[in-house]
Design a protein around this motif. Structure first.
Motif, PDB file in Angstrom:
ATOM      1  N   THR A 195      -4.174   2.049   2.999  1.00 51.38           N
ATOM      2  CA  THR A 195      -3.621   2.455   4.138  1.00 51.38           C
ATOM      3  C   THR A 195      -4.650   2.513   5.430  1.00 51.38           C
ATOM      4  O   THR A 195      -4.575   2.212   6.353  1.00 51.38           O
ATOM      5  N   SER A 196      -5.756   3.400   4.941  1.00 52.75           N
ATOM      6  CA  SER A 196      -6.861   3.660   5.673  1.00 52.75           C
ATOM      7  C   SER A 196      -7.608   2.325   6.213  1.00 52.75           C
ATOM      8  O   SER A 196      -8.203   1.908   7.324  1.00 52.75           O
ATOM      9  N   GLU A 238       0.826  -1.136  -0.245  1.00 56.59           N
ATOM     10  CA  GLU A 238      -0.105   0.070  -0.020  1.00 56.59           C
ATOM     11  C   GLU A 238       0.864   1.402   0.112  1.00 56.59           C
ATOM     12  O   GLU A 238       2.120   1.518   0.626  1.00 56.59           O
ATOM     13  N   PRO A 242      -1.780   6.923   9.876  1.00 58.35           N
ATOM     14  CA  PRO A 242      -2.498   5.980   9.391  1.00 58.35           C
ATOM     15  C   PRO A 242      -1.709   4.555   9.231  1.00 58.35           C
ATOM     16  O   PRO A 242      -2.094   3.459   8.887  1.00 58.35           O
ATOM     17  N   ASN A 243      -0.370   4.808   9.744  1.00 57.98           N
ATOM     18  CA  ASN A 243       0.144   3.390   9.767  1.00 57.98           C
ATOM     19  C   ASN A 243       0.730   2.895  11.137  1.00 57.98           C
ATOM     20  O   ASN A 243       1.648   2.083  11.079  1.00 57.98           O
ATOM     21  N   LEU A 290      -5.500  -0.018   8.419  1.00 57.17           N
ATOM     22  CA  LEU A 290      -5.731   0.645   9.838  1.00 57.17           C
ATOM     23  C   LEU A 290      -6.895  -0.026  10.581  1.00 57.17           C
ATOM     24  O   LEU A 290      -6.754  -0.360  11.949  1.00 57.17           O
ATOM     25  N   ARG A 291      -7.911  -0.259  10.153  1.00 58.71           N
ATOM     26  CA  ARG A 291      -9.124  -0.811  10.684  1.00 58.71           C
ATOM     27  C   ARG A 291      -8.854  -2.022  11.039  1.00 58.71           C
ATOM     28  O   ARG A 291      -9.375  -2.562  12.202  1.00 58.71           O
ATOM     29  N   LEU A 298      -3.305   6.830   0.794  1.00 56.71           N
ATOM     30  CA  LEU A 298      -4.188   6.598   2.051  1.00 56.71           C
ATOM     31  C   LEU A 298      -5.449   5.912   1.804  1.00 56.71           C
ATOM     32  O   LEU A 298      -5.901   5.180   2.788  1.00 56.71           O
ATOM     33  N   SER A 299      -5.855   5.130   0.807  1.00 55.66           N
ATOM     34  CA  SER A 299      -6.905   4.474   0.427  1.00 55.66           C
ATOM     35  C   SER A 299      -6.913   2.962   1.107  1.00 55.66           C
ATOM     36  O   SER A 299      -7.464   2.965   2.292  1.00 55.66           O
TER      37      SER A 299
END
Length: 76
Positions: free
Chosen positions: A16-17, A10, A66-67, A20-21, A13-14
């Motif tokens: 990556t977000s 990745e 985000p990481n 993160l979930r 941000l797509s």
């Protein structure tokens, strides 16, 4: 669902977000990043170099949030 392991290629941000979930749900996320090739200046995710310096040259504000909680490994 039982937590597992995600290997992710990745950047930005797509995705990556999204991964993160999974970190928040207890999964292990391993982020695969590129190593620099001859003639390239900076290794890894370009977002490592955007924003204010947080810890060291590879961790800036736009990258860290985000990481958080992810492992990063470089691959050539």
């Amino acid at each position: 669902m039982k937590p597992g392991v995600i290997l992710s290629m990745e950047q930005a941000l797509s995705l990556t977000s999204a991964t993160l979930r999974f970190v928040h749900l207890g999964w292990r996320v391993i982020k695969i990043e590129a190593t620099p090739q001859p003639g390239e200046a900076l290794p890894g995710d370009p977002n490592r170099y955007i924003g204010s310096l947080v810890a060291d040259e590879g961790r800036r504000s736009y990258f860290v949030a985000p990481n958080v909680g992810k492992d990063s490994h470089a691959q050539s």
